[in-house]
Write an enzyme that holds these catalytic residues in place. Structure first.
Site, PDB file in Angstrom:
ATOM      1  N   GLY A  24       0.955  -1.256  -0.057  1.00  0.00           N
ATOM      2  CA  GLY A  24       0.047   0.026  -0.117  1.00  0.00           C
ATOM      3  C   GLY A  24       1.030   1.201  -0.148  1.00  0.00           C
ATOM      4  O   GLY A  24       0.494   2.275  -0.837  1.00  0.00           O
ATOM      5  N   THR A  25       2.113   1.233   0.666  1.00  0.00           N
ATOM      6  CA  THR A  25       3.045   2.438   0.771  1.00  0.00           C
ATOM      7  C   THR A  25       3.553   2.750  -0.595  1.00  0.00           C
ATOM      8  O   THR A  25       3.575   3.737  -0.955  1.00  0.00           O
ATOM      9  CB  THR A  25       3.962   2.156   1.809  1.00  0.00           C
ATOM     10  OG1 THR A  25       3.338   2.034   3.038  1.00  0.00           O
ATOM     11  CG2 THR A  25       4.864   3.304   1.713  1.00  0.00           C
TER      12      THR A  25
ATOM     13  N   GLN B 286      -7.362   1.273   5.212  1.00  0.00           N
ATOM     14  CA  GLN B 286      -8.298   0.743   6.193  1.00  0.00           C
ATOM     15  C   GLN B 286      -9.624   0.433   5.705  1.00  0.00           C
ATOM     16  O   GLN B 286     -10.480   0.185   6.998  1.00  0.00           O
ATOM     17  CB  GLN B 286      -8.154   1.881   7.341  1.00  0.00           C
ATOM     18  CG  GLN B 286      -6.910   2.034   7.963  1.00  0.00           C
ATOM     19  CD  GLN B 286      -6.326   0.477   8.964  1.00  0.00           C
ATOM     20  OE1 GLN B 286      -7.137  -0.171   9.177  1.00  0.00           O
ATOM     21  NE2 GLN B 286      -5.092   0.390   8.982  1.00  0.00           N
TER      22      GLN B 286
ATOM     23  N   SER C 189      -4.463  -2.166   0.347  1.00  0.00           N
ATOM     24  CA  SER C 189      -3.321  -3.243   0.738  1.00  0.00           C
ATOM     25  C   SER C 189      -4.090  -4.642   1.031  1.00  0.00           C
ATOM     26  O   SER C 189      -5.188  -4.851   1.761  1.00  0.00           O
ATOM     27  CB  SER C 189      -2.757  -2.616   2.030  1.00  0.00           C
ATOM     28  OG  SER C 189      -1.728  -3.580   2.517  1.00  0.00           O
TER      29      SER C 189
ATOM     30  N   HIS D 161      -2.595  -7.210   2.685  1.00  0.00           N
ATOM     31  CA  HIS D 161      -2.511  -7.796   4.154  1.00  0.00           C
ATOM     32  C   HIS D 161      -3.527  -7.187   5.132  1.00  0.00           C
ATOM     33  O   HIS D 161      -3.660  -7.855   6.431  1.00  0.00           O
ATOM     34  CB  HIS D 161      -0.986  -7.819   4.623  1.00  0.00           C
ATOM     35  CG  HIS D 161      -0.568  -6.406   5.020  1.00  0.00           C
ATOM     36  ND1 HIS D 161      -0.554  -6.044   6.336  1.00  0.00           N
ATOM     37  CD2 HIS D 161      -0.036  -5.337   4.137  1.00  0.00           C
ATOM     38  CE1 HIS D 161      -0.022  -4.799   6.077  1.00  0.00           C
ATOM     39  NE2 HIS D 161       0.029  -4.421   4.976  1.00  0.00           N
TER      40      HIS D 161
ATOM     41  N   CYS E 266       5.606   6.615  24.713  1.00  0.00           N
ATOM     42  CA  CYS E 266       6.515   5.795  25.139  1.00  0.00           C
ATOM     43  C   CYS E 266       6.622   4.581  24.251  1.00  0.00           C
ATOM     44  O   CYS E 266       7.655   3.805  23.913  1.00  0.00           O
ATOM     45  CB  CYS E 266       6.308   5.183  26.387  1.00  0.00           C
ATOM     46  SG  CYS E 266       6.716   6.225  27.767  1.00  0.00           S
TER      47      CYS E 266
END
Lengths: 206, 395
Positions: free
Chosen positions: B73-74, B183, B203, B205, B330
């Site tokens: 997808g990228t 998405q 995408s 996957h 974090c």
């Protein structure tokens, strides 16, 4: 990123966690905005200056909790002077190491312990509160960790200039524009300096 | 239940289905060839690719020749964004996106911004929506492109894409429209004509296909400069080696997803609704991030747990065999609070304490029950350590 089993153990079952009733000294460092905050409570024998009890509380990630836990283990039973000498590297080593990106947690825990000790000493009239100078800024910058390598920004020679004039603290940094951690380093610097009432404004140039 | 892994991070990647893996096998074991002409092996693969384009294009109302398979997808986003901007920079250098778009869009646009393009970042509201009115107000004579992520990757907000399209149609000049549907595809119906997009990415996957396969839709007539140069096996956008086995698996995953589309989607929504209901009933001091109901992607639930930090929550759940994601600083690469949640005006504490549950058809109600049971214990433990919780609640 991988935590050591010792970090996991302290995270899952932290030692000396919780609030202490009637402590002799208390200190809180960090902030909810940055996602990590530690509070340390001390009970100190006035005659021997031995830390007889210590507790901590943590709002933070797994390594924040684990470093809070380990510094209580390291400090309990020690004299104030001995406890002051505990370094963040020693705390990290006692946990069998921390990932570089988490080294700032160890700095925060040790810093909170030292502030609690200082608060005790000030309250008992053993020391006077230190003046705020450029040296104070330099000392605070030594607590700002560059997460990529887990070393402080002063040792890494990323600090090019420190100034303090008319309540304005100025720090010039050598950090690349596209550095993933640039915003984090700038936030950390501000967090370390804004707790001083003498600092009216903070300018970080990069 | 046995401590098998409960995987609730399906917006990152999904388990490839058995059907998809089986469909790949003939191309890994036997028909491993590249497409070509004038010899039977090449023609067989070329013909298979054509049929795969037909199957896929039908699911988004496109023409088969408008579909380009990519290696992710990228990569598809890079081809669409870089290709469109490079092909049209003579007409203007202003681009509009939003501050909650997927990093593929943000980083591509930042690259052009550093090369002299100007970018307007539309701000979202507190649920993550970016209004078409804001788009309308941002359009300039030199605007050449608008981009959006159809379903937000953090909070599942489904953007008003058709409204964007209406705004773009009324502009005085042509503004190309790119949508990242990674998405959204397989979760909400998508029709390229109704959406009015020029380019769109998907995408494999994310829908139980294999990793390393994407699809790029390019509307016929949209000028897109080739950006991945190399040997041309299929077309100018699709150069280099062809992952025919991966594409075969992807297309099988597409077929499965669309066989019982409504039932699949209803099941995902049942699971996420159940997560929300259980958390609200059993854990105090929580808040949902994003919209409720039909305006949210059915597989996404994002909830903040006040006074505790998300990396610690995800670690404790992980030790209990549960995989979820967090918007905590974090756990992020740059140690910053999640930018989508911050753009939605959530507090730092809400962002650091956010947990994202994204489900798939392989998850069960029993898994959710197990997760919430463990989560409840984790939240209680961490709150008992937290000075923020004790301050607020006097314990």
């Amino acid at each position: 990123m991988q935590y050591s089993q010792t970090v996991i153990d302290h995270f899952m079952n932290p030692h000396n966690v919780g609030k202490m009733e009637k402590p002799d000294a208390v200190a809180t460092e960090g902030s909810p905005a940055c996602g990590d905050q530690v509070t340390v409570y001390l009970k100190v024998n006035d005659d021997t200056k031995i830390i007889e009890d210590i507790k901590f509380q943590s709002y933070g990630c797994a390594s924040n909790i684990a470093t809070g836990s380990i510094i209580t283990d390291l400090a309990i039973g020690k004299s104030l002077n001995e406890a002051k000498d505990i370094t963040w590297k020693e705390a990290a080593d006692a946990l069998d190491g921390l990932p570089p990106v988490k080294m700032h947690c160890s700095v925060l825990a040790v810093d909170t312990l030292r502030t609690a000790i200082q608060n005790y000493e000030i309250a008992k009239g053993l020391i006077t509160p230190p003046d705020f100078t450029k040296e104070t800024i330099a000392d605070e910058l030594k607590k700002v960790i560059y997460p990529q390598v887990g070393e402080d920004i002063v040792s890494l020679k990323m600090v090019k200039y420190i100034g303090f004039t008319d309540g304005v603290a100025t720090v010039d940094l050598d950090i690349p524009k596209f550095d993933t951690f640039r915003d984090n380093v700038v936030e950390e610097i501000k967090e370390h300096l804004e707790k001083y009432p003498q600092v009216m404004d903070i300018v970080v140039n990069y | 239940m046995d401590l098998k892994r409960v995987y609730l991070d399906n917006c990152v990647t999904t388990k490839p289905s058995k059907e998809a893996l089986d469909a790949m096998k003939i191309y890994t074991d036997e028909k491993f060839w590249f497409p070509g002409n004038f010899f039977s092996t090449g023609e067989e693969i070329a013909s298979a690719l054509k049929s795969f384009q037909e199957t896929f294009s039908a699911t988004i109302g496109a023409k088969p020749e408008e579909i380009h398979f990519t290696s992710s997808g990228t990569i598809a986003n890079n081809i669409a964004i870089k290709g469109t901007l490079m092909a049209n920079s003579g007409k203007g250098t202003h681009v509009i996106i939003s501050n909650v778009d997927y990093p593929d869009i943000l980083t591509n646009v930042a690259f052009f911004e550093n090369s002299g393009f100007e970018v307007t970042y539309l701000e979202c509201d507190t649920e993550g929506f970016v209004s078409a009115d804001k788009l309308k107000a941002a359009i300039r004579p030199d605007t050449i492109m608008f981009m959006t992520s159809i379903a937000n990757h953090v909070v599942g907000t489904i953007q008003p894409v058709k409204e964007y399209s209406e705004v773009l149609k009324t502009a005085d000049h042509k503004i190309f429209f790119h949508a990242d549907a990674c998405q959204a595809y397989g979760k909400i119906p998508l029709n390229v004509d109704e959406l009015g997009v020029n380019t769109m990415t998907i995408s494999a996957h994310k829908i139980h296909g294999p990793q390393g396969v994407g699809a790029l839709y390019i509307r016929k007539g949209t000028p897109v400069a080739p950006v991945i140069h190399g040997v041309k096996r299929v077309d100018v956008h699709n150069t280099g080696g062809i992952n025919i086995a991966g594409i075969a698996g992807f297309i099988k995953a597409v077929e499965v997803a669309f066989e019982n589309f409504d039932d699949n989607v209803a099941y995902l929504r049942k699971l996420t609704d159940y997560i929300l209901a259980k958390v609200e009933a059993e854990i105090t001091h929580t808040s949902i991030n994003g919209a409720l109901g039909e305006r949210r992607a059915p597989h996404n639930m994002n909830i903040s747990f006040d006074y505790i930090e998300g990396e610690a929550i995800t670690m404790m759940l992980d030790i209990n065999g549960i995989t979820v994601a967090t918007g905590s600083a974090c756990a992020s690469q740059g140690l910053q609070a999640n930018y989508v949640l911050m753009a939605m005006k959530k507090t730092h504490v809400q962002s650091h304490g956010s947990i994202k549950f994204t489900v798939s058809k392989y998850n069960t109600i029993e898994e959710i029950d197990y997760t919430i049971e463990k989560l409840k214990a984790v939240v209680d433990t961490l709150r008992s350590h937290s000075p923020l919780f004790i301050e607020k609640n006097g314990k």
